[in-house]
Design an enzyme around this catalytic site. Structure first.
Site, PDB file in Angstrom:
ATOM      1  CE  LYS A   1       0.642   0.919   4.516  1.00  0.00           C
ATOM      2  NZ  LYS A   1       1.225   2.003   5.234  1.00  0.00           N
TER       3      LYS A   1
ATOM      4  CB  THR B   1      -1.217   4.605   3.476  1.00  0.00           C
ATOM      5  OG1 THR B   1      -1.353   3.892   4.668  1.00  0.00           O
ATOM      6  CG2 THR B   1       0.348   5.240   3.289  1.00  0.00           C
TER       7      THR B   1
END
Length: 345
Positions: free
Chosen positions: A192, A249
């Protein structure tokens, strides 16, 4: 006397986890290689990585790893991914066999393509190899240190061991779930960061929310594709360490990887962007590892591929976006369409 826990790594995340453990009543010793950082924590009860935060005077710091782990029943490893093997070698031979090791670092080793817990398993000896858990999830240190509600995951195939770590960290603001799929949990946490760099590049190009939504949803498809090929459970990527971690994120102002991507999208070269970063953006190293891994496994990861080309081949970010958009038409859910009987219009 309270039980001792050692936290190896005095960055923002290590310090935040140390604060959680201290709040839970454990004796916490934090180890960092920087004498200045150790002095700052011991004398001033603060960490400049978390400005404005007063740390508990009960949290002690040391540069001596043997002193840190002596008598500790649990050791939490929270260092940058490229330092994990160094720390694992330091820990070799100085831990008791029944010590629980919690890997809270995120990344994939560049040359071996090993996950962080696999590095620890490779370096540590005896029964310790079976006591290594992985802790991950959508959790910025800047919010955890303020006791803001946070949910994360501890992964290990042994349920009782996972539940021990769950009990260690869990409190009224830090909720911990268990998951037997360490492969999926660690891969979701690592990959990610590459997608977050892409999100930052998109923001730097001023492409807005539509592009961000596309990157998050198609990004999780790439993460899942790689994870399943490496033995992970598909459902893991719909959870906290997959979609949850990806959202926070890609969208948060606290995200180092998004911040780095924004600098690149705004016109800076990778070296310039890195020079302006105070903390490590793990997605840079992970992009190299995953790009190679995807090629070896013959897995299509177009977002990862374009991020790699922007970072390491000096590709123009706008050209990269154009190349993503003009790819041939695809079905959205690749692993389902083979089971669908299409009807003529």
């Amino acid at each position: 006397m309270s039980e001792k826990v050692a936290v190896i790594g005095g960055g923002s995340w290590g310090t935040a986890l140390a604060a959680v453990l201290n709040n839970n009543g454990y004796e916490v010793v934090l180890r960092d290689i920087s004498e200045d950082k150790v002095k700052e924590i011991n004398d001033d009860h603060k960490n400049s990585y978390l400005p404005g935060i007063k740390l508990s005077e009960e949290i002690k710091a040391t540069t001596d790893i043997k002193e840190a782990v002596k008598g500790a029943k649990v050791v939490v490893v929270v260092v940058p991914s490229h330092i994990v093997r160094v720390v694992a070698k330091e820990l070799k031979g100085i831990l008791e066999e029944d010590t629980i090791v919690v890997s809270a670092s995120k990344g994939i080793e560049e040359n071996t393509h090993l996950r962080m817990s696999e590095i620890l398993q490779e370096e540590l000896e005896g029964k310790l190899k079976h006591n290594i858990t992985a802790l991950s999830g959508p959790s910025h240190a800047e919010e955890v240190i303020l006791n803001h509600p946070t949910t994360i995951v501890v992964a290990h195939k042994n349920r009782k061991l996972a539940e021990k770590v769950q009990d260690l960290f869990m409190n009224d603001y830090f909720r911990v779930y268990t998951n037997p799929d360490a492969i999926g949990v660690e891969l979701g946490a690592a990959v990610k960061n590459i997608i977050a760099i892409a999100a930052g590049i998109s923001a730097g190009l001023d492409y807005g929310d539509n592009a961000l939504a596309a990157l998050i949803t198609r990004g999780i498809a790439e993460v899942k594709r790689l994870g399943v090929a490496m033995g992970a459970e598909p459902a893991t990527f719909s959870g906290l360490t997959g979609l949850g971690d990806l959202i926070v994120t890609c969208a948060s102002e606290h995200s180092r990887n998004r911040r780095l991507g924004f600098k690149v999208g705004s016109g800076k070269k990778l070296d310039e962007a890195l020079a302006e970063m105070k903390m490590v953006a793990e997605g840079v190293r992970t992009a190299k590892a995953v790009h190679t891994l995807a090629s070896q496994l013959e897995i299509e990861m177009p977002i990862v591929d374009q991020v790699y080309r922007i970072l390491f081949e000096d590709k123009d970010p706008q050209q990269a976006v154009y190349d993503l958009m003009i790819r041939g038409p695809k079905h959205e859910i690749e692993y389902v369409v083979d089971c669908i009987e299409w009807k003529d219009a």
